[in-house]
Design a protein around this motif. Sequence first.
Motif, mmCIF file in Angstrom:
data_model
loop_
_atom_site.group_PDB
_atom_site.id
_atom_site.type_symbol
_atom_site.label_atom_id
_atom_site.label_comp_id
_atom_site.label_asym_id
_atom_site.label_seq_id
_atom_site.Cartn_x
_atom_site.Cartn_y
_atom_site.Cartn_z
ATOM 1 N N TYR A 61 0.882 -1.044 -0.105
ATOM 2 C CA TYR A 61 0.176 -0.149 -0.069
ATOM 3 C C TYR A 61 0.847 1.278 0.049
ATOM 4 C CZ TYR A 61 -3.599 3.133 1.409
ATOM 5 O OH TYR A 61 -4.571 4.357 1.492
ATOM 6 N N SER A 62 1.834 1.373 0.739
ATOM 7 C CA SER A 62 2.773 2.459 0.897
ATOM 8 C C SER A 62 3.474 2.736 -0.376
ATOM 9 C CB SER A 62 3.580 2.210 2.235
ATOM 10 O OG SER A 62 4.548 1.165 2.103
ATOM 11 N N ASP A 63 4.060 1.691 -0.921
ATOM 12 C CA ASP A 63 4.424 1.922 -2.386
ATOM 13 C C ASP A 63 3.670 2.608 -3.374
ATOM 14 O OD1 ASP A 63 6.825 0.510 -0.961
ATOM 15 O OD2 ASP A 63 6.177 -1.431 -1.974
ATOM 16 N N ASP A 65 0.899 4.110 -2.564
ATOM 17 C CA ASP A 65 0.588 5.596 -2.230
ATOM 18 C C ASP A 65 1.999 6.708 -2.622
ATOM 19 O OD1 ASP A 65 -0.730 7.690 -0.714
ATOM 20 O OD2 ASP A 65 0.534 7.460 0.858
ATOM 21 N N THR A 66 3.187 6.061 -2.561
ATOM 22 C CA THR A 66 4.402 6.890 -3.115
ATOM 23 C C THR A 66 4.211 7.158 -4.520
ATOM 24 O OG1 THR A 66 5.463 6.270 -0.849
ATOM 25 C CG2 THR A 66 6.671 7.139 -2.748
ATOM 26 N N GLU A 67 3.964 5.907 -5.207
ATOM 27 C CA GLU A 67 4.079 6.070 -6.729
ATOM 28 C C GLU A 67 3.056 6.535 -7.368
ATOM 29 O OE1 GLU A 67 4.896 2.774 -10.301
ATOM 30 O OE2 GLU A 67 5.039 2.020 -8.112
ATOM 31 N N PRO A 69 1.052 9.799 -7.850
ATOM 32 C CA PRO A 69 1.266 11.450 -7.249
ATOM 33 C C PRO A 69 -0.392 11.932 -7.103
ATOM 34 C CG PRO A 69 1.889 11.011 -9.698
ATOM 35 C CD PRO A 69 1.771 9.784 -9.129
ATOM 36 N N ARG A 73 -5.070 8.882 0.432
ATOM 37 C CA ARG A 73 -5.254 7.608 0.886
ATOM 38 C C ARG A 73 -6.562 7.179 0.856
ATOM 39 N NH1 ARG A 73 -0.781 7.769 5.797
ATOM 40 N NH2 ARG A 73 0.850 7.769 4.479
#
Length: 146
Positions: A61-63, A65-67, A69, A73
């Motif tokens: 999930y965090s990947d 969220d970062t990838e 733009p 959330r």
Amino acid sequence: MSNHEGRAASIGASRVNVLRLSGPCERWARDADFIREILDLVGDKWSMLVIRALADGDARYSDLDTEIPAISRRMLTLTLKRLQRSGLIDRTAHAEVPPRVVYSLTGLGASLVSAVEHLAAWCVEQHAEIRRHQDAYDMSATRNGP
């Protein structure tokens, strides 16, 4: 049934018949609602970005969220749930401390990657021309008023 209700039902029935008997979507008449539902899902900007991000491999999930733009959330969570519900992605929870959840494309989801990439490539190729049309329209609308 009142006269007004009868007329409305008659108009509604004839409208349905017109929609079923003519137009470019006639060949998909029986599946039109489902087609619109799926196009709404896979054509959504966030879904397309999630599908493309997962085309490179599994991601947490965090990947994602970062990838991706500018995605909130909340929107990422909703998009993942919608894609999972339709069988386009898998969610695997690993019983670890801390818990780890990984998302991946299913075979069905992977079959969409080339369509998403073709559509994105078309957007890039046509960007300048589309922007010219938008600018011309906006200038015309400004001069002519609403």
